[in-house]
Design a protein around this motif. Structure first.
Motif, PDB file in Angstrom:
ATOM      1  N   THR A 294       0.833  -1.207   0.000  1.00 22.85           N
ATOM      2  CA  THR A 294       0.000   0.000   0.000  1.00 22.85           C
ATOM      3  C   THR A 294       0.868   1.258   0.000  1.00 22.85           C
ATOM      4  O   THR A 294       0.611   2.205  -0.761  1.00 22.85           O
TER       5      THR A 294
ATOM      6  N   ALA B 270       2.507   1.668  -3.443  1.00 23.20           N
ATOM      7  CA  ALA B 270       1.554   2.090  -4.478  1.00 23.20           C
ATOM      8  C   ALA B 270       1.167   3.550  -4.309  1.00 23.20           C
ATOM      9  O   ALA B 270       1.089   4.308  -5.284  1.00 23.20           O
TER      10      ALA B 270
ATOM     11  N   TYR C 298       2.869  -6.368  -5.052  1.00 17.02           N
ATOM     12  CA  TYR C 298       1.582  -5.792  -4.635  1.00 17.02           C
ATOM     13  C   TYR C 298       1.559  -4.277  -4.839  1.00 17.02           C
ATOM     14  O   TYR C 298       0.499  -3.706  -5.142  1.00 17.02           O
TER      15      TYR C 298
ATOM     16  N   MET D  40      -1.360  -2.567  -7.170  1.00 19.81           N
ATOM     17  CA  MET D  40      -2.285  -1.540  -6.686  1.00 19.81           C
ATOM     18  C   MET D  40      -2.046  -0.174  -7.321  1.00 19.81           C
ATOM     19  O   MET D  40      -2.810   0.753  -7.091  1.00 19.81           O
TER      20      MET D  40
ATOM     21  N   LEU E 246      -5.062   1.481  -9.700  1.00 17.53           N
ATOM     22  CA  LEU E 246      -6.196   1.962  -8.906  1.00 17.53           C
ATOM     23  C   LEU E 246      -5.819   3.230  -8.145  1.00 17.53           C
ATOM     24  O   LEU E 246      -6.576   4.222  -8.132  1.00 17.53           O
ATOM     25  N   SER E 247      -4.648   3.231  -7.516  1.00 18.18           N
ATOM     26  CA  SER E 247      -4.212   4.404  -6.757  1.00 18.18           C
ATOM     27  C   SER E 247      -4.038   5.606  -7.666  1.00 18.18           C
ATOM     28  O   SER E 247      -4.427   6.728  -7.323  1.00 18.18           O
TER      29      SER E 247
ATOM     30  N   VAL F 101      -7.731   5.333  -0.779  1.00 18.19           N
ATOM     31  CA  VAL F 101      -6.918   4.394  -1.552  1.00 18.19           C
ATOM     32  C   VAL F 101      -6.162   3.440  -0.624  1.00 18.19           C
ATOM     33  O   VAL F 101      -6.033   2.243  -0.913  1.00 18.19           O
TER      34      VAL F 101
ATOM     35  N   SER G 171      -6.671  -0.509  -0.899  1.00 18.66           N
ATOM     36  CA  SER G 171      -5.504  -1.310  -1.290  1.00 18.66           C
ATOM     37  C   SER G 171      -5.121  -2.290  -0.193  1.00 18.66           C
ATOM     38  O   SER G 171      -4.810  -3.457  -0.466  1.00 18.66           O
TER      39      SER G 171
ATOM     40  N   ILE H 229      -5.084  -6.342  -0.716  1.00 18.57           N
ATOM     41  CA  ILE H 229      -3.863  -7.139  -0.531  1.00 18.57           C
ATOM     42  C   ILE H 229      -4.043  -8.122   0.617  1.00 18.57           C
ATOM     43  O   ILE H 229      -3.600  -9.274   0.544  1.00 18.57           O
TER      44      ILE H 229
ATOM     45  N   GLU I 185      -5.934 -11.088  -0.614  1.00 17.35           N
ATOM     46  CA  GLU I 185      -5.478 -11.634  -1.889  1.00 17.35           C
ATOM     47  C   GLU I 185      -5.017 -13.089  -1.731  1.00 17.35           C
ATOM     48  O   GLU I 185      -4.270 -13.430  -0.824  1.00 17.35           O
TER      49      GLU I 185
END
Length: 245
Positions: free
Chosen positions: A51, A54, A115, A119, A122-123, A168, A172, A176, A179
């Motif tokens: 996170t 990203a 990861y 991400m 999207l971020s 975000v 995220s 994750i 996942e």
């Protein structure tokens, strides 16, 4: 969640809604037999690292593309945004070979980097949309006063972007945390696996210990719920930004 505090006999008999007697044996089994805390630590590392990575890369990419117009900016924005439309299953084979060639396969640093990259689209889309809606007057005033690019980014853009960053970050982190597909594809040793793989292996490791499995599932659910409760004000502000304009 309540069933995780029941005895195996009460759960199998289906008697009573409340645990009677109340027991923590399922939780003890989760930590002593499966060593769930080790998988939780791996998952926290992947979720927090992925996170943070990203968000950092997306903010650095989104800000100039939201504020400045230059040759190729539209194409770059479209390329980053279209990455969201790529089916994740289609990434399986290339990601497997890329991670192996880079020496990142079945490693904790490799999973964090993977990861963060997963991400990023999207971020980027969320942050760019939010930054494009911010009035530029404060940044222009700071620029006139002599502030540099990164000073403006750190002292003005970053604080104003907290709602979008929080939104975000929560999304995220949860994606994750939950996942399973790529964790199963890109890790083979137990020491690098995440908690979702550990839960999937509960059946074989615990045998008939259903309360242990329920205790593990309860613990895994608590972390993202607590994170959302902590950041809910910022998340709601980020989701409703621009709704009243």
């Amino acid at each position: 969640m309540l069933s995780s505090f029941k005895t195996a006999d009460q759960f199998n008999s289906g008697s009573g809604f409340w645990p009677s007697p109340f027991t923590l044996s399922g939780y003890l089994d989760a930590f002593t037999q499966v060593r769930l805390h080790e998988y939780v630590a791996n998952t926290l590392l992947y979720a927090v690292g992925g996170t943070a990575g990203a968000l950092t890369i997306a903010l650095l990419a989104a800000y100039p593309l939201a504020r400045y117009r230059f040759r190729g900016s539209g194409s770059i924005t479209a390329a980053f945004s279209l990455a969201l439309a790529v089916p994740l299953v289609g990434l399986a084979t290339p990601e497997f070979f890329i991670m192996r060639e880079l020496g990142l396969f079945n490693s904790r640093p490799g999973m964090v980097i993977f990861y963060a990259a997963l991400m990023f689209p999207l971020s980027f889309v969320v942050l760019r949309s939010f930054l494009a809606g911010l009035p530029p007057e404060l940044e222009e005033a700071a620029h006139i006063d002599g502030a540099g690019y990164f000073a403006i980014l750190r002292t003005i853009v970053l604080p104003l972007s907290r709602p979008a960053l929080a939104t975000v970050a929560v999304v995220s982190f949860v994606l994750i945390w939950n996942e399973f597909f790529f964790a199963n594809l890109l890790t083979v040793s137990q020491r690098n696996q995440n908690v979702q793989l550990a839960l999937a292996g509960f059946k074989s490791q615990f045998g008939s210990n259903v309360t242990g499995s329920l205790a593990g599932a309860t613990l895994v659910m608590i972390v993202p719920v607590v994170l959302f409760l902590i950041l809910q004000r910022q998340v709601i502000a980020g989701l409703t930004a621009g709704a009243t304009k």
